[in-house]
Design an enzyme around this catalytic site. Structure first.
Site, PDB file in Angstrom:
ATOM      1  N   LYS A  15      -4.988  -3.327   3.545  1.00 23.52           N
ATOM      2  CA  LYS A  15      -3.623  -2.881   3.872  1.00 23.52           C
ATOM      3  C   LYS A  15      -2.945  -2.292   2.637  1.00 23.52           C
ATOM      4  CE  LYS A  15      -2.423  -7.041   5.318  1.00 23.52           C
ATOM      5  NZ  LYS A  15      -3.723  -7.732   5.138  1.00 23.52           N
ATOM      6  N   ARG A  90       4.141 -10.909  11.033  1.00 23.36           N
ATOM      7  CA  ARG A  90       2.921 -11.678  10.903  1.00 23.36           C
ATOM      8  C   ARG A  90       2.871 -12.855  11.850  1.00 23.36           C
ATOM      9  NH1 ARG A  90       1.186 -10.744   5.265  1.00 23.36           N
ATOM     10  NH2 ARG A  90      -0.648 -11.983   4.874  1.00 23.36           N
ATOM     11  N   ARG A 129     -11.463  -9.261  -5.896  1.00 28.54           N
ATOM     12  CA  ARG A 129     -10.255  -8.457  -6.158  1.00 28.54           C
ATOM     13  C   ARG A 129      -9.568  -8.893  -7.450  1.00 28.54           C
ATOM     14  NH1 ARG A 129      -5.700  -8.116  -1.734  1.00 28.54           N
ATOM     15  NH2 ARG A 129      -6.083 -10.362  -1.733  1.00 28.54           N
ATOM     16  N   ARG A 162      -5.373 -13.068  -8.138  1.00 24.01           N
ATOM     17  CA  ARG A 162      -4.299 -13.714  -7.398  1.00 24.01           C
ATOM     18  C   ARG A 162      -4.649 -15.163  -7.130  1.00 24.01           C
ATOM     19  NH1 ARG A 162      -2.630  -9.799  -2.413  1.00 24.01           N
ATOM     20  NH2 ARG A 162      -2.740 -11.808  -1.332  1.00 24.01           N
ATOM     21  N   ARG A 173      -6.609 -18.794   4.610  1.00 24.53           N
ATOM     22  CA  ARG A 173      -5.862 -17.594   5.028  1.00 24.53           C
ATOM     23  C   ARG A 173      -6.490 -16.958   6.270  1.00 24.53           C
ATOM     24  NH1 ARG A 173      -5.867 -14.367  -0.349  1.00 24.53           N
ATOM     25  NH2 ARG A 173      -4.754 -12.758   0.804  1.00 24.53           N
TER      26      ARG A 173
HETATM   27  P1  AP5 Z   1      -6.333  -4.875  -0.342  1.00 25.95           P
HETATM   28  O1  AP5 Z   1      -5.937  -3.468  -0.074  1.00 25.95           O
HETATM   29  O2  AP5 Z   1      -5.689  -5.573  -1.482  1.00 25.95           O
HETATM   30  O3  AP5 Z   1      -6.232  -5.726   1.030  1.00 25.95           O
HETATM   31  P2  AP5 Z   1      -4.967  -6.319   1.788  1.00 25.95           P
HETATM   32  O4  AP5 Z   1      -5.214  -6.129   3.258  1.00 25.95           O
HETATM   33  O5  AP5 Z   1      -3.703  -5.789   1.234  1.00 25.95           O
HETATM   34  O6  AP5 Z   1      -5.185  -7.862   1.443  1.00 25.95           O
HETATM   35  P3  AP5 Z   1      -4.120  -8.972   1.070  1.00 25.95           P
HETATM   36  O7  AP5 Z   1      -4.916 -10.127   0.537  1.00 25.95           O
HETATM   37  O8  AP5 Z   1      -3.023  -8.429   0.231  1.00 25.95           O
HETATM   38  O9  AP5 Z   1      -3.578  -9.353   2.481  1.00 25.95           O
HETATM   39  P4  AP5 Z   1      -2.803 -10.564   2.869  1.00 25.95           P
HETATM   40  O10 AP5 Z   1      -2.253 -10.115   4.162  1.00 25.95           O
HETATM   41  O11 AP5 Z   1      -3.582 -11.824   2.914  1.00 25.95           O
HETATM   42  O12 AP5 Z   1      -1.796 -10.815   1.639  1.00 25.95           O
HETATM   43  P5  AP5 Z   1      -0.249 -10.509   1.422  1.00 25.95           P
HETATM   44  O13 AP5 Z   1      -0.056 -10.122   0.027  1.00 25.95           O
HETATM   45  O14 AP5 Z   1       0.282  -9.635   2.496  1.00 25.95           O
HETATM   46  O15 AP5 Z   1      -7.933  -4.898  -0.525  1.00 25.95           O
HETATM   47  C1  AP5 Z   1      -8.632  -6.098  -0.809  1.00 25.95           C
HETATM   48  C2  AP5 Z   1      -9.813  -5.816  -1.776  1.00 25.95           C
HETATM   49  O16 AP5 Z   1     -10.758  -4.983  -1.112  1.00 25.95           O
HETATM   50  C3  AP5 Z   1      -9.412  -5.053  -3.051  1.00 25.95           C
HETATM   51  O17 AP5 Z   1     -10.197  -5.506  -4.128  1.00 25.95           O
HETATM   52  C4  AP5 Z   1      -9.723  -3.592  -2.734  1.00 25.95           C
HETATM   53  O18 AP5 Z   1     -10.027  -2.877  -3.899  1.00 25.95           O
HETATM   54  C5  AP5 Z   1     -10.920  -3.723  -1.797  1.00 25.95           C
HETATM   55  N1  AP5 Z   1     -10.966  -2.719  -0.742  1.00 25.95           N
HETATM   56  C6  AP5 Z   1      -9.917  -2.245  -0.005  1.00 25.95           C
HETATM   57  N2  AP5 Z   1     -10.344  -1.347   0.921  1.00 25.95           N
HETATM   58  C7  AP5 Z   1     -11.704  -1.282   0.773  1.00 25.95           C
HETATM   59  C8  AP5 Z   1     -12.721  -0.551   1.470  1.00 25.95           C
HETATM   60  N3  AP5 Z   1     -12.443   0.279   2.482  1.00 25.95           N
HETATM   61  N4  AP5 Z   1     -14.013  -0.737   1.054  1.00 25.95           N
HETATM   62  C9  AP5 Z   1     -14.322  -1.589   0.022  1.00 25.95           C
HETATM   63  N5  AP5 Z   1     -13.391  -2.302  -0.666  1.00 25.95           N
HETATM   64  C10 AP5 Z   1     -12.095  -2.150  -0.282  1.00 25.95           C
HETATM   65  O19 AP5 Z   1       0.378 -11.955   1.651  1.00 25.95           O
HETATM   66  C11 AP5 Z   1       0.143 -12.990   0.724  1.00 25.95           C
HETATM   67  C12 AP5 Z   1       0.882 -14.239   1.177  1.00 25.95           C
HETATM   68  O20 AP5 Z   1       2.304 -13.982   1.208  1.00 25.95           O
HETATM   69  C13 AP5 Z   1       0.554 -14.758   2.579  1.00 25.95           C
HETATM   70  O21 AP5 Z   1      -0.602 -15.556   2.585  1.00 25.95           O
HETATM   71  C14 AP5 Z   1       1.833 -15.525   2.899  1.00 25.95           C
HETATM   72  O22 AP5 Z   1       1.845 -16.776   2.243  1.00 25.95           O
HETATM   73  C15 AP5 Z   1       2.915 -14.657   2.295  1.00 25.95           C
HETATM   74  N6  AP5 Z   1       3.449 -13.662   3.235  1.00 25.95           N
HETATM   75  C16 AP5 Z   1       3.407 -12.307   3.104  1.00 25.95           C
HETATM   76  N7  AP5 Z   1       3.979 -11.720   4.158  1.00 25.95           N
HETATM   77  C17 AP5 Z   1       4.394 -12.717   4.989  1.00 25.95           C
HETATM   78  C18 AP5 Z   1       5.046 -12.734   6.238  1.00 25.95           C
HETATM   79  N8  AP5 Z   1       5.405 -11.610   6.885  1.00 25.95           N
HETATM   80  N9  AP5 Z   1       5.312 -13.941   6.797  1.00 25.95           N
HETATM   81  C19 AP5 Z   1       4.978 -15.084   6.177  1.00 25.95           C
HETATM   82  N10 AP5 Z   1       4.354 -15.135   4.989  1.00 25.95           N
HETATM   83  C20 AP5 Z   1       4.064 -13.955   4.390  1.00 25.95           C
HETATM   84 MG    MG Z   2      -2.057  -6.648   0.220  1.00 30.34          MG
END
Ligand code: AP5
Ligand code: MG
Length: 218
Positions: A15, A90, A129, A162, A173
């Site tokens: 994402k 979410r 990552r 992270r 997760r």
């Molecule tokens: P990356 O692009 O970083 O993936 P991502 O989908 O953004 O993964 P996240 O871990 O950020 O998602 P998340 O939803 O768990 O975390 P968030 O920060 O939103 O890519 C991942 C890796 O793969 C990277 O190394 C990249 O280089 C590689 N990659 C990407 N695309 C690729 C491809 N096509 N091929 C190969 N490699 C690739 O949330 C974190 C925490 O915040 C949650 O757990 C929760 O506690 C809280 N939170 C956030 N939003 C909310 C909400 N709305 N409600 C409640 N809690 C929330």
């Molecule tokens: Mg992300």
């Protein structure tokens, strides 16, 4: 046309990687709730202290701490021509809250993009990552390493892992995603807002599929 886009997908689906590109191409702000919480954790704010308790365990931050935060953010001036939400909504409660907000405040339709990737592909992505502490650029130890180990190519900042990317937390997760977030796929499908892309392809191929859905106009 005001473009309101929601990027959905399991942890590590790409994402953040795609959001950076979409925001640039369509000239809309990228709003990541995860990034907002991490900035608050880093700044030691009261919100950051509360959010950290949940994030470090791989749990979702409570809905009441998320919904108004997003509402305030999307009402800011830079969102007047559209915005891209990464990681919100979410839960069903968040989606219903956002639907009410859209009905009252926005007249543009919502495009929900679901990035589909299996857990077998996701786990190595997340464990490998690394992120720049200063500018947030994302790397991967084997697939997209920085030119100099531990140093960001863009800003020279320190690269770190992270806290929620350790393997035990990643499994939690995934569980939380299945239980609380995956029901949103059906929720948005029923409302005719959902498109899906195969996130197991390369970042360029995933981006091309997203652009084919969103169209070319800015
Ligand atoms: P990356 O692009 O970083 O993936 P991502 O989908 O953004 O993964 P996240 O871990 O950020 O998602 P998340 O939803 O768990 O975390 P968030 O920060 O939103 O890519 C991942 C890796 O793969 C990277 O190394 C990249 O280089 C590689 N990659 C990407 N695309 C690729 C491809 N096509 N091929 C190969 N490699 C690739 O949330 C974190 C925490 O915040 C949650 O757990 C929760 O506690 C809280 N939170 C956030 N939003 C909310 C909400 N709305 N409600 C409640 N809690 C929330
Ligand atoms: Mg992300």
């Amino acid at each position: 046309m005001k473009r309101i886009v929601v990027l959905m997908g399991p942890p590590g689906a790409g994402k953040g990687t795609q959001a950076t590109r979409i925001a640039e191409k369509y000239n809309i702000p990228h709003i990541s709730t995860g990034d907002i919480f991490r900035a608050n954790v880093k700044g030691g704010t009261p919100l950051g202290k509360k959010a950290k308790e949940y994030m470090d365990k791989g749990l979702l931050v409570p809905d009441e701490l998320v919904c108004e935060l997003v509402e305030d953010r999307v009402l800011q001036d830079d969102c007047r021509c559209g915005y891209l939400l990464d990681g919100f909504p979410r839960t069903i409660v968040q989606a219903e809250y956002f639907d009410e907000f859209l009905a009252e405040r926005e007249c543009s339709p919502l495009s929900v993009l679901n990035i589909e990737v299996g857990e077998d592909v996701l786990l190595p992505r997340m464990v490998g990552r690394r992120v720049c502490r200063s500018c947030g650029k994302t790397y991967h130890l084997s697939a997209m390493p920085p030119k100099v180990e531990g140093v960001c190519d863009l800003c020279g900042g320190e690269i770190y892992q992270r806290a929620d990317d350790r393997e035990e937390t990643v499994h939690e997760r995934f569980r939380v995603y299945e239980e609380q977030t995956s029901p949103l796929i059906e929720y948005y499908r029923e409302r005719g807002a959902l498109s899906s892309v195969d996130g197991s392809e390369s970042p360029d191929e995933v981006f091309a599929a997203i652009c084919a859905i969103l169209g070319d106009c800015r």
